[in-house]
Design a protein around this motif. Sequence first.
Motif, mmCIF file in Angstrom:
data_model
loop_
_atom_site.group_PDB
_atom_site.id
_atom_site.type_symbol
_atom_site.label_atom_id
_atom_site.label_comp_id
_atom_site.label_asym_id
_atom_site.label_seq_id
_atom_site.Cartn_x
_atom_site.Cartn_y
_atom_site.Cartn_z
ATOM 1 N N MET A 13 -2.310 0.460 -10.092
ATOM 2 C CA MET A 13 -3.449 0.378 -11.012
ATOM 3 C C MET A 13 -3.975 1.772 -11.350
ATOM 4 N N PHE A 14 -4.052 2.639 -10.344
ATOM 5 C CA PHE A 14 -4.580 3.979 -10.563
ATOM 6 C C PHE A 14 -3.714 4.759 -11.551
ATOM 7 N N VAL A 15 -2.403 4.715 -11.365
ATOM 8 C CA VAL A 15 -1.494 5.433 -12.268
ATOM 9 C C VAL A 15 -1.622 4.896 -13.690
ATOM 10 N N GLY A 16 -1.741 3.587 -13.832
ATOM 11 C CA GLY A 16 -1.901 3.009 -15.164
ATOM 12 C C GLY A 16 -3.174 3.462 -15.840
ATOM 13 N N PHE A 17 -4.283 3.422 -15.121
ATOM 14 C CA PHE A 17 -5.560 3.843 -15.696
ATOM 15 C C PHE A 17 -5.580 5.341 -15.984
ATOM 16 N N LEU A 18 -5.023 6.139 -15.072
ATOM 17 C CA LEU A 18 -4.955 7.588 -15.294
ATOM 18 C C LEU A 18 -4.147 7.896 -16.544
ATOM 19 N N SER A 19 -3.048 7.208 -16.734
ATOM 20 C CA SER A 19 -2.217 7.441 -17.922
ATOM 21 C C SER A 19 -2.981 7.136 -19.199
ATOM 22 N N LEU A 20 -3.751 6.059 -19.187
ATOM 23 C CA LEU A 20 -4.544 5.703 -20.368
ATOM 24 C C LEU A 20 -5.565 6.786 -20.696
ATOM 25 N N VAL A 21 -6.282 7.260 -19.681
ATOM 26 C CA VAL A 21 -7.302 8.288 -19.918
ATOM 27 C C VAL A 21 -6.668 9.571 -20.420
ATOM 28 N N PHE A 22 -5.603 10.023 -19.751
ATOM 29 C CA PHE A 22 -4.999 11.299 -20.122
ATOM 30 C C PHE A 22 -4.414 11.256 -21.525
ATOM 31 N N VAL A 23 -3.648 10.220 -21.845
ATOM 32 C CA VAL A 23 -3.028 10.127 -23.169
ATOM 33 C C VAL A 23 -4.093 10.042 -24.253
ATOM 34 N N ALA A 24 -5.143 9.268 -24.003
ATOM 35 C CA ALA A 24 -6.206 9.134 -24.997
ATOM 36 C C ALA A 24 -6.906 10.465 -25.236
ATOM 37 N N GLU A 25 -7.212 11.188 -24.177
ATOM 38 C CA GLU A 25 -7.914 12.463 -24.337
ATOM 39 C C GLU A 25 -6.992 13.548 -24.894
ATOM 40 N N GLN A 26 -5.720 13.520 -24.540
ATOM 41 C CA GLN A 26 -4.788 14.510 -25.050
ATOM 42 C C GLN A 26 -4.536 14.316 -26.543
ATOM 43 N N ASN A 27 -4.503 13.071 -26.987
ATOM 44 C CA ASN A 27 -4.290 12.803 -28.418
ATOM 45 C C ASN A 27 -5.546 12.993 -29.240
#
Length: 382
Positions: free
Chosen positions: A287-301
């Motif tokens: 769950m943590f990896v999934g949520f981290l990926s969402l935050v990082f990709v959203a902020e990077q884009n």
Amino acid sequence: MWLPWIEFAAVLTAVTLLTIPMGKWLARCFTSEHHTLLERVSYRIIGVNPAQRMGWQAYGGALLMSNALMLLLGYLVLRLQGWLPLNPLGIAAQTPDLAFNTAASFITNTNWQAYAGEASLTNATQMAAITFLMFAGATTGVAAGAGFVRGLARSSSQDIGNYWVDYVRVFWRVLLPLSFVMALVYVWQGIPQTLDTQTVATTLEGAKQQLMLGPVASLESIKHLGTNGGGFFSMNAAHPFENPTPLTNMLHILSMLLIPAGLTYAFGSMLLRRKQGWVLFGACMVMFVGFLSLVFVAEQNGSQLLARAGADQQYSLTQSGGNMEGKELRFGIADTALFVATTTAATTGSVNAMHDSLTPLGGITPLAMMMLNCVFGGDGVG
């Protein structure tokens, strides 16, 4: 582009490796028959018999009574702030409603602040009220977690241990030594630890600037190890005195995950089902990896809607490199995203960026973790 993912993998690998010794340490703390000298002295001071066994009613009653008394003590300290020492600036006591809000917030490990720490509290109350309640709330959570696991392991018995033994051991064996060592590391990295209230600095333009100081390092250590949150300063872990370097930022992250992750291993050890403990750890990590990926990709884009609007050319250019709105340059998007995911996964509430400046997807992701409250979770509550 791959560097942030390598960093994430390294941090999560470190969390996984630290889970084993931390879990063994916690399990030994909960199951050992030996009492240290400090523990025996503590039992004598508070007048309890460590050999007494408790059912869930007695265990829960002791927890509620002790926490109510510590809440009252914290409230009184905040209300008497104006008469306490270490107050050269003459900061007045908190109002009755604010003092109760503050004490209730920190004893319950909520750590929601309705005040600016550097303007509302003195060094005395930062230590005697806030830091004290941070220790109390975190110790209570871990102790209650131990009682809960024993209840699962001893389903045919009314004995879930002794609350006072669990509390004293968690304090002396786990939280206090870890916090002491971490505070020394923070001082080395430049976080202040002093009884001085302020210092005056001269800016490059020659002007005089008042900088607030205090025992910040000791508060920061239990703040993150205890998954407490809150902050010595109103800017929280975005303030350079609370989080001056990328290393302190990484140590904050590891501290927040250390005990919650270790409790999954301790859970398996106490139940004599190590695999079950690792299943819990794995579920949290996925769950943590999934949520981290969402935050990082959203902020990077960044926000493509704002970038396409073109109303503000400078803002559009900023969005093309990712959403840096509300973030510290010394951390960047990757370290900010990792902190955002960690603090909400561990129910800490510490922030190194303004969460209301996150993109829509980046902002709703930590909200989802807050509502789940079980992506690792806080000390003893995940």
